[in-house]
Design an enzyme around this catalytic site. Structure first.
Site, PDB file in Angstrom:
ATOM      1  N   GLY A  78      14.666  -6.687  -2.008  1.00 17.29           N
ATOM      2  CA  GLY A  78      14.277  -5.793  -3.098  1.00 17.29           C
ATOM      3  C   GLY A  78      15.142  -5.884  -4.343  1.00 17.29           C
ATOM      4  O   GLY A  78      14.714  -5.459  -5.423  1.00 17.29           O
TER       5      GLY A  78
ATOM      6  N   ALA B 132       5.564   2.538  -6.953  1.00 17.86           N
ATOM      7  CA  ALA B 132       5.965   1.132  -7.057  1.00 17.86           C
ATOM      8  C   ALA B 132       4.784   0.177  -6.899  1.00 17.86           C
ATOM      9  O   ALA B 132       4.789  -0.934  -7.421  1.00 17.86           O
ATOM     10  CB  ALA B 132       7.008   0.823  -5.994  1.00 17.86           C
TER      11      ALA B 132
ATOM     12  N   ARG C 212      -0.722   4.602   4.218  1.00 15.20           N
ATOM     13  CA  ARG C 212      -0.829   5.622   5.266  1.00 15.20           C
ATOM     14  C   ARG C 212      -1.915   6.642   4.914  1.00 15.20           C
ATOM     15  O   ARG C 212      -2.755   6.989   5.725  1.00 15.20           O
ATOM     16  CB  ARG C 212       0.542   6.288   5.433  1.00 15.20           C
ATOM     17  CG  ARG C 212       0.611   7.305   6.516  1.00 15.20           C
ATOM     18  CD  ARG C 212       1.996   7.890   6.585  1.00 15.20           C
ATOM     19  NE  ARG C 212       2.422   8.482   5.306  1.00 15.20           N
ATOM     20  CZ  ARG C 212       3.575   9.056   5.103  1.00 15.20           C
ATOM     21  NH1 ARG C 212       4.451   9.115   6.097  1.00 15.20           N
ATOM     22  NH2 ARG C 212       3.889   9.577   3.942  1.00 15.20           N
TER      23      ARG C 212
ATOM     24  N   GLY D 103       2.110   4.116  -3.643  1.00 17.32           N
ATOM     25  CA  GLY D 103       2.889   5.069  -4.446  1.00 17.32           C
ATOM     26  C   GLY D 103       3.203   4.489  -5.802  1.00 17.32           C
ATOM     27  O   GLY D 103       2.529   3.562  -6.277  1.00 17.32           O
TER      28      GLY D 103
ATOM     29  N   TYR E  81      15.825  -1.917  -1.094  1.00 14.10           N
ATOM     30  CA  TYR E  81      17.036  -2.758  -1.099  1.00 14.10           C
ATOM     31  C   TYR E  81      18.261  -2.070  -0.498  1.00 14.10           C
ATOM     32  O   TYR E  81      19.373  -2.555  -0.641  1.00 14.10           O
ATOM     33  CB  TYR E  81      17.344  -3.249  -2.518  1.00 14.10           C
ATOM     34  CG  TYR E  81      17.383  -2.158  -3.559  1.00 14.10           C
ATOM     35  CD1 TYR E  81      18.447  -1.274  -3.622  1.00 14.10           C
ATOM     36  CD2 TYR E  81      16.333  -1.992  -4.435  1.00 14.10           C
ATOM     37  CE1 TYR E  81      18.471  -0.262  -4.554  1.00 14.10           C
ATOM     38  CE2 TYR E  81      16.352  -0.978  -5.388  1.00 14.10           C
ATOM     39  CZ  TYR E  81      17.421  -0.118  -5.433  1.00 14.10           C
ATOM     40  OH  TYR E  81      17.435   0.882  -6.348  1.00 14.10           O
TER      41      TYR E  81
ATOM     42  N   LYS F 293       7.442   8.082 -13.971  1.00 18.29           N
ATOM     43  CA  LYS F 293       6.863   6.836 -14.503  1.00 18.29           C
ATOM     44  C   LYS F 293       5.426   6.992 -14.994  1.00 18.29           C
ATOM     45  O   LYS F 293       5.026   6.332 -15.946  1.00 18.29           O
ATOM     46  CB  LYS F 293       6.900   5.732 -13.439  1.00 18.29           C
ATOM     47  CG  LYS F 293       8.263   5.096 -13.290  1.00 18.29           C
ATOM     48  CD  LYS F 293       8.202   3.888 -12.379  1.00 18.29           C
ATOM     49  CE  LYS F 293       9.583   3.281 -12.216  1.00 18.29           C
ATOM     50  NZ  LYS F 293       9.603   2.048 -11.446  1.00 18.29           N
TER      51      LYS F 293
ATOM     52  N   ASP G 180       8.518  -3.678 -14.665  1.00 17.11           N
ATOM     53  CA  ASP G 180       8.519  -3.840 -13.201  1.00 17.11           C
ATOM     54  C   ASP G 180       7.672  -5.027 -12.767  1.00 17.11           C
ATOM     55  O   ASP G 180       8.052  -5.798 -11.890  1.00 17.11           O
ATOM     56  CB  ASP G 180       7.968  -2.576 -12.525  1.00 17.11           C
ATOM     57  CG  ASP G 180       8.970  -1.424 -12.549  1.00 17.11           C
ATOM     58  OD1 ASP G 180      10.180  -1.696 -12.569  1.00 17.11           O
ATOM     59  OD2 ASP G 180       8.531  -0.266 -12.547  1.00 17.11           O
TER      60      ASP G 180
HETATM   61  P1  ATR Z   1       5.107   8.875  -4.544  1.00 18.70           P
HETATM   62  O1  ATR Z   1       5.524   9.873  -3.505  1.00 18.70           O
HETATM   63  O2  ATR Z   1       5.217   9.351  -5.936  1.00 18.70           O
HETATM   64  O3  ATR Z   1       3.840   8.189  -4.231  1.00 18.70           O
HETATM   65  P2  ATR Z   1       6.527   6.551  -3.752  1.00 18.70           P
HETATM   66  O4  ATR Z   1       7.870   6.752  -3.155  1.00 18.70           O
HETATM   67  O5  ATR Z   1       6.333   5.455  -4.690  1.00 18.70           O
HETATM   68  O6  ATR Z   1       6.255   7.850  -4.501  1.00 18.70           O
HETATM   69  O7  ATR Z   1       5.415   6.457  -2.607  1.00 18.70           O
HETATM   70  C1  ATR Z   1       5.765   6.432  -1.321  1.00 18.70           C
HETATM   71  C2  ATR Z   1       4.915   5.406  -0.600  1.00 18.70           C
HETATM   72  O8  ATR Z   1       5.506   5.177   0.674  1.00 18.70           O
HETATM   73  C3  ATR Z   1       3.509   5.888  -0.346  1.00 18.70           C
HETATM   74  O9  ATR Z   1       2.645   4.781  -0.298  1.00 18.70           O
HETATM   75  C4  ATR Z   1       3.657   6.528   1.033  1.00 18.70           C
HETATM   76  O10 ATR Z   1       2.471   6.667   1.766  1.00 18.70           O
HETATM   77  P3  ATR Z   1       1.537   7.989   1.575  1.00 18.70           P
HETATM   78  O11 ATR Z   1       0.761   7.737   0.327  1.00 18.70           O
HETATM   79  O12 ATR Z   1       0.723   8.027   2.780  1.00 18.70           O
HETATM   80  O13 ATR Z   1       2.477   9.139   1.442  1.00 18.70           O
HETATM   81  C5  ATR Z   1       4.562   5.524   1.701  1.00 18.70           C
HETATM   82  N1  ATR Z   1       5.284   6.062   2.856  1.00 18.70           N
HETATM   83  C6  ATR Z   1       6.310   6.918   2.844  1.00 18.70           C
HETATM   84  N2  ATR Z   1       6.740   7.158   4.107  1.00 18.70           N
HETATM   85  C7  ATR Z   1       5.952   6.413   4.932  1.00 18.70           C
HETATM   86  C8  ATR Z   1       5.870   6.233   6.350  1.00 18.70           C
HETATM   87  N3  ATR Z   1       6.697   6.857   7.177  1.00 18.70           N
HETATM   88  N4  ATR Z   1       4.939   5.377   6.837  1.00 18.70           N
HETATM   89  C9  ATR Z   1       4.101   4.739   6.013  1.00 18.70           C
HETATM   90  N5  ATR Z   1       4.111   4.877   4.676  1.00 18.70           N
HETATM   91  C10 ATR Z   1       5.018   5.700   4.127  1.00 18.70           C
END
Ligand code: ATR
Length: 279
Positions: free
Chosen positions: A232, A130, A151, A128, A212, A66, A102
């Site tokens: 979702g 989204a 996180r 991330g 979702y 994206k 989106d």
């Molecule tokens: P990308 O990996 O490209 O950022 P994404 O799936 O849109 O893609 O992002 C994942 C989001 O879910 C991020 O905000 C991630 O947090 P981090 O930036 O710290 O990685 C969050 N995420 C994934 N697993 C998580 C968990 N177990 N607890 C809290 N946040 C989580």
């Protein structure tokens, strides 16, 4: 001649977009098909050339492309540029233009429930892919305050700077409060886990999860005891409706698309042994 559309991403086999778009093409009697194309991160440049070479009429764009697709396009609509992400590409005589639907999907999901963001304090979880469209939409809808928790704090801080909102460390979630909370992390996807506790959710009136699968995530299960909840699929449906309009310049059969999406998710929940009965 049939027009070809599709989704590019990795992974892509789980995507519900083919279900939604093919149904709408059939219903409207359009000679068009929509497929799923797995495009690995390192294959994106070739894939974009392929859209032109194969005269593919338009594509949906998903993880992980994206953001990285922007510089590869001939033109990018203003809103998509501001968001920094494209989820739709239209091929007009070999010129590829990127759009983002989106953010509209998110706003429609709230609008249809009669919820506005104006003057509200909104907490967004995740920074991330989204999250960008969500922050943009909520900001555009004139929220009073937008607080971003992630996180990895650095990512939240960077996004917050881009959009002029507030980032707070994940540890401070315990103190989070506001009117609306939107869950954009991938936690809870195919697992019964929630990034926040019921104690936190108690302090909000409205909660939405972008995940979702399952439809009723752990986050929503906890939230519904205290909040009005949105699942979702609402955002997925409405971003798809806007995307379909860009693809065809026609209005899709929204109710039928909606029904197909919910049925498909229910089917997948069963397949994966997920859903309410697991809680
Ligand atoms: P990308 O990996 O490209 O950022 P994404 O799936 O849109 O893609 O992002 C994942 C989001 O879910 C991020 O905000 C991630 O947090 P981090 O930036 O710290 O990685 C969050 N995420 C994934 N697993 C998580 C968990 N177990 N607890 C809290 N946040 C989580």
């Amino acid at each position: 001649m049939y027009k070809v559309f599709g989704i590019i991403g990795d992974p892509v086999s789980h995507s519900l977009s083919p279900v939604m778009h093919n149904l709408a093409f059939r219903e409207l009697g359009l000679q068009a098909v929509y497929g799923a194309f797995r495009v690995k991160r390192e294959e994106l440049v070739q894939a974009v050339q392929g859209i032109k070479a194969l005269h593919i009429s338009g594509v949906s764009v998903t993880i992980p492309h994206k953001e990285s697709i922007l510089p590869l396009l001939d033109e990018v609509e203003e809103t998509a540029l501001e968001i920094g992400a494209v989820n739709t590409v239209i091929n007009r005589e070999g010129q590829l233009k990127g759009y983002n639907t989106d953010w509209i999907g998110l706003l429609r999901a709230f609008e249809e429930r009669g919820i506005t963001f104006e003057d509200k304090r909104v907490v967004i979880l995740g920074a991330g892919g989204a999250s960008r469209a969500v922050i943009y939409a909520v900001k555009r809808a004139k929220a009073k305050e937008i607080i971003l928790f992630n996180r990895t704090y650095e990512k939240a801080e960077k996004l917050a700077r881009t959009f002029g909102v507030t980032a707070l460390p994940w540890e401070d979630l315990e103190k989070a409060e506001g009117e609306i909370i939107i869950q954009t992390t991938s936690l809870g996807l195919k697992s019964m886990e929630s990034p926040v506790s019921e104690e936190i959710l108690k302090r909000f009136k409205i909660a939405m999860d972008l995940v979702y699968l399952p439809l009723k995530t752990k986050f929503l299960q906890l939230a519904e005891k205290h909040c009005l909840t949105l699942d979702g699929l609402r955002m997925l449906l409405h971003q798809g409706v806007e995307q379909f309009k860009l693809f065809t310049e026609k209005h899709p059969p929204v109710t039928l698309m909606e029904k197909a999406l919910y049925e498909e998710v229910k089917r997948r929940e069963k397949e994966l042994g997920l859903g309410e009965e697991d809680s």
